[in-house]
Scaffold this motif. Structure first.
Motif, PDB file in Angstrom:
ATOM      1  N   HIS A 240      11.059 -21.845 -50.932  1.00 44.12           N
ATOM      2  CA  HIS A 240      12.114 -21.208 -51.705  1.00 44.12           C
ATOM      3  C   HIS A 240      12.278 -21.954 -53.017  1.00 44.12           C
ATOM      4  O   HIS A 240      12.526 -23.170 -53.037  1.00 44.12           O
ATOM      5  CB  HIS A 240      13.424 -21.212 -50.917  1.00 44.12           C
ATOM      6  CG  HIS A 240      14.530 -20.497 -51.610  1.00 44.12           C
ATOM      7  ND1 HIS A 240      15.820 -20.999 -51.676  1.00 44.12           N
ATOM      8  CD2 HIS A 240      14.550 -19.331 -52.314  1.00 44.12           C
ATOM      9  CE1 HIS A 240      16.577 -20.156 -52.352  1.00 44.12           C
ATOM     10  NE2 HIS A 240      15.832 -19.138 -52.742  1.00 44.12           N
ATOM     11  N   GLU A 241      12.141 -21.241 -54.143  1.00 45.73           N
ATOM     12  CA  GLU A 241      12.192 -21.886 -55.443  1.00 45.73           C
ATOM     13  C   GLU A 241      13.556 -22.500 -55.742  1.00 45.73           C
ATOM     14  O   GLU A 241      13.662 -23.503 -56.436  1.00 45.73           O
ATOM     15  CB  GLU A 241      11.818 -20.872 -56.535  1.00 45.73           C
ATOM     16  CG  GLU A 241      10.371 -20.401 -56.451  1.00 45.73           C
ATOM     17  CD  GLU A 241      10.039 -19.398 -57.530  1.00 45.73           C
ATOM     18  OE1 GLU A 241      10.978 -18.910 -58.193  1.00 45.73           O
ATOM     19  OE2 GLU A 241       8.837 -19.078 -57.696  1.00 45.73           O
ATOM     20  N   GLY A 242      14.619 -21.903 -55.245  1.00 44.43           N
ATOM     21  CA  GLY A 242      15.957 -22.412 -55.541  1.00 44.43           C
ATOM     22  C   GLY A 242      16.278 -23.701 -54.815  1.00 44.43           C
ATOM     23  O   GLY A 242      16.656 -24.706 -55.421  1.00 44.43           O
ATOM     24  N   SER A 243      16.108 -23.697 -53.493  1.00 45.62           N
ATOM     25  CA  SER A 243      16.470 -24.871 -52.691  1.00 45.62           C
ATOM     26  C   SER A 243      15.303 -25.823 -52.469  1.00 45.62           C
ATOM     27  O   SER A 243      15.507 -26.977 -52.090  1.00 45.62           O
ATOM     28  CB  SER A 243      17.016 -24.419 -51.336  1.00 45.62           C
ATOM     29  OG  SER A 243      15.995 -23.756 -50.591  1.00 45.62           O
ATOM     30  N   GLY A 247       8.981 -23.356 -45.205  1.00 49.91           N
ATOM     31  CA  GLY A 247       8.933 -23.014 -43.791  1.00 49.91           C
ATOM     32  C   GLY A 247       8.101 -21.770 -43.545  1.00 49.91           C
ATOM     33  O   GLY A 247       7.274 -21.376 -44.378  1.00 49.91           O
ATOM     34  N   LYS A 248       8.348 -21.121 -42.416  1.00 53.07           N
ATOM     35  CA  LYS A 248       7.555 -19.974 -41.983  1.00 53.07           C
ATOM     36  C   LYS A 248       8.422 -18.716 -41.956  1.00 53.07           C
ATOM     37  O   LYS A 248       9.572 -18.748 -41.503  1.00 53.07           O
ATOM     38  CB  LYS A 248       6.978 -20.248 -40.594  1.00 53.07           C
ATOM     39  CG  LYS A 248       6.086 -19.136 -40.065  1.00 53.07           C
ATOM     40  CD  LYS A 248       5.406 -19.530 -38.762  1.00 53.07           C
ATOM     41  CE  LYS A 248       6.415 -19.676 -37.642  1.00 53.07           C
ATOM     42  NZ  LYS A 248       5.756 -19.915 -36.344  1.00 53.07           N
ATOM     43  N   VAL A 249       7.878 -17.609 -42.449  1.00 51.61           N
ATOM     44  CA  VAL A 249       8.573 -16.320 -42.421  1.00 51.61           C
ATOM     45  C   VAL A 249       8.629 -15.822 -40.981  1.00 51.61           C
ATOM     46  O   VAL A 249       7.595 -15.689 -40.319  1.00 51.61           O
ATOM     47  CB  VAL A 249       7.859 -15.295 -43.318  1.00 51.61           C
ATOM     48  CG1 VAL A 249       8.529 -13.921 -43.192  1.00 51.61           C
ATOM     49  CG2 VAL A 249       7.859 -15.757 -44.763  1.00 51.61           C
ATOM     50  N   THR A 250       9.853 -15.539 -40.511  1.00 54.58           N
ATOM     51  CA  THR A 250      10.015 -15.094 -39.123  1.00 54.58           C
ATOM     52  C   THR A 250      10.405 -13.622 -39.012  1.00 54.58           C
ATOM     53  O   THR A 250      10.175 -12.999 -37.980  1.00 54.58           O
ATOM     54  CB  THR A 250      11.080 -15.945 -38.410  1.00 54.58           C
ATOM     55  OG1 THR A 250      12.323 -15.845 -39.123  1.00 54.58           O
ATOM     56  CG2 THR A 250      10.640 -17.414 -38.351  1.00 54.58           C
ATOM     57  N   GLY A 257      14.843  -6.193 -49.273  1.00 54.98           N
ATOM     58  CA  GLY A 257      13.901  -7.024 -50.013  1.00 54.98           C
ATOM     59  C   GLY A 257      14.048  -8.501 -49.716  1.00 54.98           C
ATOM     60  O   GLY A 257      13.719  -9.343 -50.551  1.00 54.98           O
ATOM     61  N   THR A 258      14.536  -8.826 -48.521  1.00 59.20           N
ATOM     62  CA  THR A 258      14.727 -10.229 -48.135  1.00 59.20           C
ATOM     63  C   THR A 258      13.914 -10.541 -46.888  1.00 59.20           C
ATOM     64  O   THR A 258      13.448  -9.634 -46.185  1.00 59.20           O
ATOM     65  CB  THR A 258      16.205 -10.531 -47.869  1.00 59.20           C
ATOM     66  OG1 THR A 258      16.669  -9.711 -46.780  1.00 59.20           O
ATOM     67  CG2 THR A 258      17.057 -10.245 -49.103  1.00 59.20           C
ATOM     68  N   LEU A 268      17.566 -21.705 -40.557  1.00 53.04           N
ATOM     69  CA  LEU A 268      17.129 -20.324 -40.745  1.00 53.04           C
ATOM     70  C   LEU A 268      17.778 -19.796 -42.018  1.00 53.04           C
ATOM     71  O   LEU A 268      19.009 -19.698 -42.101  1.00 53.04           O
ATOM     72  CB  LEU A 268      17.534 -19.460 -39.546  1.00 53.04           C
ATOM     73  CG  LEU A 268      17.001 -18.019 -39.555  1.00 53.04           C
ATOM     74  CD1 LEU A 268      15.474 -18.019 -39.468  1.00 53.04           C
ATOM     75  CD2 LEU A 268      17.600 -17.219 -38.390  1.00 53.04           C
ATOM     76  N   LEU A 269      16.977 -19.465 -43.009  1.00 50.88           N
ATOM     77  CA  LEU A 269      17.470 -18.990 -44.297  1.00 50.88           C
ATOM     78  C   LEU A 269      17.106 -17.528 -44.494  1.00 50.88           C
ATOM     79  O   LEU A 269      15.988 -17.109 -44.186  1.00 50.88           O
ATOM     80  CB  LEU A 269      16.864 -19.816 -45.442  1.00 50.88           C
ATOM     81  CG  LEU A 269      17.132 -21.322 -45.467  1.00 50.88           C
ATOM     82  CD1 LEU A 269      16.419 -21.948 -46.664  1.00 50.88           C
ATOM     83  CD2 LEU A 269      18.635 -21.592 -45.532  1.00 50.88           C
ATOM     84  N   GLY A 270      18.063 -16.752 -45.017  1.00 48.98           N
ATOM     85  CA  GLY A 270      17.792 -15.388 -45.438  1.00 48.98           C
ATOM     86  C   GLY A 270      17.745 -15.369 -46.956  1.00 48.98           C
ATOM     87  O   GLY A 270      18.780 -15.575 -47.604  1.00 48.98           O
ATOM     88  N   VAL A 271      16.580 -15.146 -47.539  1.00 50.73           N
ATOM     89  CA  VAL A 271      16.423 -15.276 -48.987  1.00 50.73           C
ATOM     90  C   VAL A 271      15.675 -14.069 -49.541  1.00 50.73           C
ATOM     91  O   VAL A 271      14.874 -13.441 -48.839  1.00 50.73           O
ATOM     92  CB  VAL A 271      15.659 -16.573 -49.340  1.00 50.73           C
ATOM     93  CG1 VAL A 271      16.465 -17.801 -48.958  1.00 50.73           C
ATOM     94  CG2 VAL A 271      14.303 -16.612 -48.651  1.00 50.73           C
ATOM     95  N   PRO A 272      15.915 -13.740 -50.839  1.00 48.26           N
ATOM     96  CA  PRO A 272      15.149 -12.659 -51.476  1.00 48.26           C
ATOM     97  C   PRO A 272      13.674 -13.026 -51.565  1.00 48.26           C
ATOM     98  O   PRO A 272      13.322 -14.167 -51.877  1.00 48.26           O
ATOM     99  CB  PRO A 272      15.786 -12.541 -52.860  1.00 48.26           C
ATOM    100  CG  PRO A 272      17.133 -13.160 -52.728  1.00 48.26           C
ATOM    101  CD  PRO A 272      16.980 -14.259 -51.727  1.00 48.26           C
TER     102      PRO A 272
END
Length: 292
Positions: A240-243, A247-250, A257-258, A268-272
């Motif tokens: 993630h460019e912001g944080s 990790g791995k896409v689950t 679009g997230t 567990l992050l929900g990101v665009p």
């Protein structure tokens, strides 16, 4: 050299002065093109000459011009009071015979379901639509019919989707099932469509009243494929460019679009998806401990 007048095909000459009307029969939403000597308003019940013989149908669209290569039935006339009264009487006879044949099939332990019994308007043909898992001999039922009609008997096997279409049921959405409401043909539906739409692979939730995969799975499949093209694949390694978390896409969420990312720190992050970059694949060694 003298050129004669252009030749006119006999078919084109026949089609001159007539129109095409789309009509619908009672047990199917499919529209059938019929030639008519005059236009009839939408909603008009007409007597048509189809493959089985004369039947009553309803006009469901505006008149159009016939084409040379079209295949058409014929509108004989607008249905009059006598036609409609006779049609209703034949419908009731068909319903009575349907329950009679179902009872006789149970008595003889025939593994068959009688779906519908339909007469032509002149009562020259009766069509018995049935559903059975295997080939079955139904000749014993003809004797039961002979006590009630002298019409010629035609047995027609129908599949689960055709059965739901003819009977009419409610779908999981609470509305009339698509097959008996508006579908013009049964397009192939695969479990892949459910996967692409990120639906849980639960047979009870993915099956329609007919027991087959829901026809509506195909409606938005093309749009989902387009949306998935902008998302990383499931299990892809991303950052993630912001944080800066990697990790791995689950899980994918095409409509928003997230994606959900399970980070290396166990979060567990929900990101665009637009804020993600793919991690380069780690080089694999060539020794005994290299991953397969």
């Amino acid at each position: 050299m003298c050129l004669g007048s252009p030749r006119v095909s006999p078919r084109r000459d026949i089609l001159r002065g007539v129109v095409v009307l789309p009509v619908r029969f009672e047990r199917s939403p499919r529209l059938h093109a019929m030639l008519s000597a005059e236009p009839h308003a939408v909603g008009t019940r007409v007597v048509v000459q189809g493959k089985r013989g004369p039947e009553v149908a309803t006009v469901r669209g505006e008149a159009s011009t016939p084409s040379d290569n079209g295949r058409y039935g014929t509108v004989l006339r607008a249905a009059g009071p006598e036609d409609l009264a006779r049609w209703d009487d034949l419908f009731r006879q068909g319903e009575d015979l349907k329950w009679l044949l179902r009872a006789r099939a149970r008595e003889r332990r025939l593994p068959v379901k009688i779906v519908a019994v339909e007469f032509t308007l002149d009562e020259s043909l009766v069509t018995i639509s049935y559903s059975a898992e295997d080939r079955i001999e139904l000749g014993s039922l003809i004797a039961d019919l002979r006590n009630h009609t002298r019409a010629r008997v035609n047995f027609a096997a129908v599949g689960p989707r055709e059965q739901a279409q003819m009977i009419g049921t409610l779908g999981a959405c609470g509305r009339e099932n698509c097959s008996s409401n508006h579908l013009q043909e049964f397009a192939p539906v695969s479990i892949r469509m459910a996967r692409d739409q990120q639906l849980p692979l639960n047979p009870e939730k993915l099956s329609g009243p007919c027991g087959r995969l829901l026809c509506c799975l195909q409606y938005e499949h093309t749009q989902y494929l387009e949306l998935l093209g902008d998302l990383p694949r499931k299990n892809a390694r991303v950052c993630h460019e912001g944080s800066g978390a990697c990790g791995k896409v689950t899980k994918l969420h095409p409509l928003t679009g997230t994606v959900d990312v399970h980070t290396e720190q166990g979060m567990l992050l929900g990101v665009p998806a637009a804020e993600l970059r793919r991690m380069p694949d780690a080089p694999q060694g060539k020794g005994k401990n290299a991953e397969a």
